[in-house]
Scaffold this motif. Structure first.
Motif, PDB file in Angstrom:
ATOM      1  N   ARG A 248       0.832  -1.201   0.000  1.00  0.00           N
ATOM      2  CA  ARG A 248       0.000   0.000   0.000  1.00  0.00           C
ATOM      3  C   ARG A 248       0.871   1.257   0.000  1.00  0.00           C
ATOM      4  NH1 ARG A 248      -4.819   0.916   4.298  1.00  0.00           N
ATOM      5  NH2 ARG A 248      -3.093   0.926   5.782  1.00  0.00           N
ATOM      6  N   ALA A 249       1.993   1.223   0.693  1.00  0.00           N
ATOM      7  CA  ALA A 249       2.896   2.368   0.699  1.00  0.00           C
ATOM      8  C   ALA A 249       3.489   2.627  -0.680  1.00  0.00           C
ATOM      9  CB  ALA A 249       4.008   2.144   1.724  1.00  0.00           C
ATOM     10  N   ARG A 250       3.599   1.563  -1.478  1.00  0.00           N
ATOM     11  CA  ARG A 250       4.160   1.718  -2.830  1.00  0.00           C
ATOM     12  C   ARG A 250       3.097   2.072  -3.879  1.00  0.00           C
ATOM     13  NH1 ARG A 250       7.981  -3.728  -2.824  1.00  0.00           N
ATOM     14  NH2 ARG A 250       9.425  -3.030  -1.174  1.00  0.00           N
ATOM     15  N   LEU A 251       1.846   2.045  -3.500  1.00  0.00           N
ATOM     16  CA  LEU A 251       0.764   2.263  -4.458  1.00  0.00           C
ATOM     17  C   LEU A 251       0.883   3.590  -5.215  1.00  0.00           C
ATOM     18  CD1 LEU A 251      -1.868   1.341  -5.727  1.00  0.00           C
ATOM     19  CD2 LEU A 251      -3.095   2.258  -3.737  1.00  0.00           C
ATOM     20  N   PRO A 252       1.232   4.720  -4.556  1.00  0.00           N
ATOM     21  CA  PRO A 252       1.338   5.972  -5.326  1.00  0.00           C
ATOM     22  C   PRO A 252       2.342   5.904  -6.471  1.00  0.00           C
ATOM     23  CG  PRO A 252       1.252   6.431  -2.983  1.00  0.00           C
ATOM     24  CD  PRO A 252       1.386   4.949  -3.118  1.00  0.00           C
ATOM     25  N   ARG A 253       3.405   5.161  -6.313  1.00  0.00           N
ATOM     26  CA  ARG A 253       4.393   5.035  -7.387  1.00  0.00           C
ATOM     27  C   ARG A 253       3.798   4.311  -8.588  1.00  0.00           C
ATOM     28  NH1 ARG A 253       9.115   2.135  -4.403  1.00  0.00           N
ATOM     29  NH2 ARG A 253      10.010   2.151  -6.502  1.00  0.00           N
ATOM     30  N   TYR A 254       2.995   3.279  -8.318  1.00  0.00           N
ATOM     31  CA  TYR A 254       2.339   2.570  -9.416  1.00  0.00           C
ATOM     32  C   TYR A 254       1.320   3.467 -10.118  1.00  0.00           C
ATOM     33  CZ  TYR A 254       4.388  -1.859  -7.843  1.00  0.00           C
ATOM     34  OH  TYR A 254       5.271  -2.860  -7.516  1.00  0.00           O
ATOM     35  N   ALA A 267      -5.936   0.520 -15.508  1.00  0.00           N
ATOM     36  CA  ALA A 267      -5.405  -0.049 -14.265  1.00  0.00           C
ATOM     37  C   ALA A 267      -6.284  -1.193 -13.789  1.00  0.00           C
ATOM     38  CB  ALA A 267      -5.328   1.028 -13.184  1.00  0.00           C
ATOM     39  N   VAL A 268      -5.663  -2.221 -13.284  1.00  0.00           N
ATOM     40  CA  VAL A 268      -6.416  -3.390 -12.814  1.00  0.00           C
ATOM     41  C   VAL A 268      -7.151  -3.035 -11.536  1.00  0.00           C
ATOM     42  CG1 VAL A 268      -4.894  -5.089 -13.870  1.00  0.00           C
ATOM     43  CG2 VAL A 268      -4.364  -4.213 -11.607  1.00  0.00           C
ATOM     44  N   PRO A 269      -8.350  -3.561 -11.351  1.00  0.00           N
ATOM     45  CA  PRO A 269      -9.135  -3.222 -10.156  1.00  0.00           C
ATOM     46  C   PRO A 269      -8.419  -3.568  -8.846  1.00  0.00           C
ATOM     47  CG  PRO A 269     -10.488  -4.354 -11.791  1.00  0.00           C
ATOM     48  CD  PRO A 269      -9.065  -4.447 -12.267  1.00  0.00           C
ATOM     49  N   GLU A 270      -7.509  -4.561  -8.877  1.00  0.00           N
ATOM     50  CA  GLU A 270      -6.841  -4.960  -7.637  1.00  0.00           C
ATOM     51  C   GLU A 270      -6.066  -3.807  -7.012  1.00  0.00           C
ATOM     52  OE1 GLU A 270      -7.004  -6.711 -10.301  1.00  0.00           O
ATOM     53  OE2 GLU A 270      -7.903  -8.626  -9.702  1.00  0.00           O
ATOM     54  N   LEU A 271      -5.547  -2.900  -7.853  1.00  0.00           N
ATOM     55  CA  LEU A 271      -4.812  -1.767  -7.296  1.00  0.00           C
ATOM     56  C   LEU A 271      -5.735  -0.889  -6.462  1.00  0.00           C
ATOM     57  CD1 LEU A 271      -2.410  -0.600 -10.153  1.00  0.00           C
ATOM     58  CD2 LEU A 271      -1.795  -1.563  -7.938  1.00  0.00           C
ATOM     59  N   ASP A 272      -6.960  -0.663  -6.960  1.00  0.00           N
ATOM     60  CA  ASP A 272      -7.911   0.160  -6.231  1.00  0.00           C
ATOM     61  C   ASP A 272      -8.357  -0.491  -4.929  1.00  0.00           C
ATOM     62  OD1 ASP A 272      -7.832   2.060  -8.237  1.00  0.00           O
ATOM     63  OD2 ASP A 272      -9.462   1.106  -9.362  1.00  0.00           O
ATOM     64  N   HIS A 273      -8.312  -1.813  -4.926  1.00  0.00           N
ATOM     65  CA  HIS A 273      -8.805  -2.536  -3.758  1.00  0.00           C
ATOM     66  C   HIS A 273      -7.705  -2.844  -2.749  1.00  0.00           C
ATOM     67  CE1 HIS A 273     -12.173  -4.123  -6.600  1.00  0.00           C
ATOM     68  NE2 HIS A 273     -12.463  -2.934  -6.098  1.00  0.00           N
TER      69      HIS A 273
END
Length: 305
Positions: A248-254, A267-273
């Motif tokens: 989750r901490a790395r999510l902004p970079r993705y 973007a794949v829904p898994e990122l949002d979840h």
């Protein structure tokens, strides 16, 4: 009692025995067995060895005396007396600091003394038959699993109570299993070679008593194992929660990469979840810890003699 491979993880020791002595017993179980069988260490041999501390003190005193004599020759009597007193004190302190331990206080003698003093407050593999040894091994594995867990070390469980109650549970189980093993051995000797119907009838209630006692100890061990299982679930939930938090901490970079590449719409829904997954794991961790606490309360039971 039955011999062979014994699944015990360590010598069982009454938790009232001092920790340093208990650790010594666990480290030197085979020698404890020899002491139990009648072995004793040889008396300490006489020695004329001069302790190293005394030699150092003598060398220092000799040097000090030489300096003092030189001062006397120079007429400085007061300084001589003061220097002599200083060196006498110095020699005494040096000898006290560096004196070797008393001869004969070897590890074997130390263990022998503790073994005699705490006789009856430790149990060895030969105190258990095969079935009892297996049960105690299971209990010891469960205790080790809980006390060695990160959730316990982090205080997420009742770590202070674990540190007191679990060793007490292990000792109580060991004590009961040792008595059960001894009675089973005597029972087998009585029943050896067959018996008359009258003797068989007399032995039957004793056999039922042995079976009932074993079932009660098995229930204790299974309660310990259930508790250890809940703790293991909490441990797994903690590991998963920590890994999801890192993701989750790395999510902004993705998200930044997707935006810059123009692929954010795909973007794949898994990122949002991902944040939701972290929340669910945190709840799972809390639920696992709560379940462990509930299992722990089931370990409390009426004391048995």
């Amino acid at each position: 009692m039955a011999k062979g491979a014994n699944p015990l993880r360590r010598v069982a020791v009454d938790p009232e025995v001092p920790m340093d002595v208990a650790n010594l017993f666990r480290q030197r179980g085979p020698l404890l067995s020899r002491i139990r069988a009648g072995w004793s260490p040889e008396p300490p041999a006489a020695t004329t060895k001069v302790p190293a501390g005394v030699l150092q003190a003598f060398a220092a005193a000799s040097g000090g005396l030489l300096v003092s004599l030189l001062l006397v020759k120079m007429g400085q009597v007061v300084l001589f007396v003061f220097s002599l007193l200083v060196f006498v004190v110095f020699v005494g302190l040096l000898a006290a600091r560096d004196a070797d331990p008393l001869e004969g206080e070897s590890a074997d003698h130390e263990l022998y003394g503790h073994a005699r003093w705490y006789e009856g407050r430790y149990l060895l593999p030969e105190d258990f038959d095969q079935g009892a040894g297996q049960l105690l091994g299971r209990a010891q594995r469960a205790v080790d699993s809980v006390l060695g867990s990160r959730v316990n070390a982090m205080g997420m469980l009742d770590d202070m109570r674990n540190a007191v109650m679990l060793p007490a549970q292990e000792w109580e189980i060991a004590r009961l299993l040792a008595k059960l093993s001894a009675l089973r051995s005597e029972h087998r000797e009585l029943a050896y070679g067959g018996s008359t119907p009258e003797v068989a009838a007399a032995l039957a209630p004793l056999e039922r008593a042995l079976a009932g006692s074993e079932a009660a100890v098995v229930a204790r061990v299974e309660a310990l194992e259930r508790y250890a299982g809940h703790v293991a679930e909490a441990e797994r939930a903690l590991n998963a929660h920590e890994q999801i938090e890192v993701l989750r901490a790395r999510l902004p970079r993705y998200e930044e990469l997707l935006a810059e590449s123009g692929a954010d719409a795909f973007a794949v829904p898994e990122l949002d979840h991902l944040a939701q997954d972290a929340g669910r794991l945190e709840q799972a961790l809390r639920d696992s810890v709560r379940s462990a606490h509930e299992a722990f309360r089931h370990l409390d039971g009426p004391p048995s003699g």
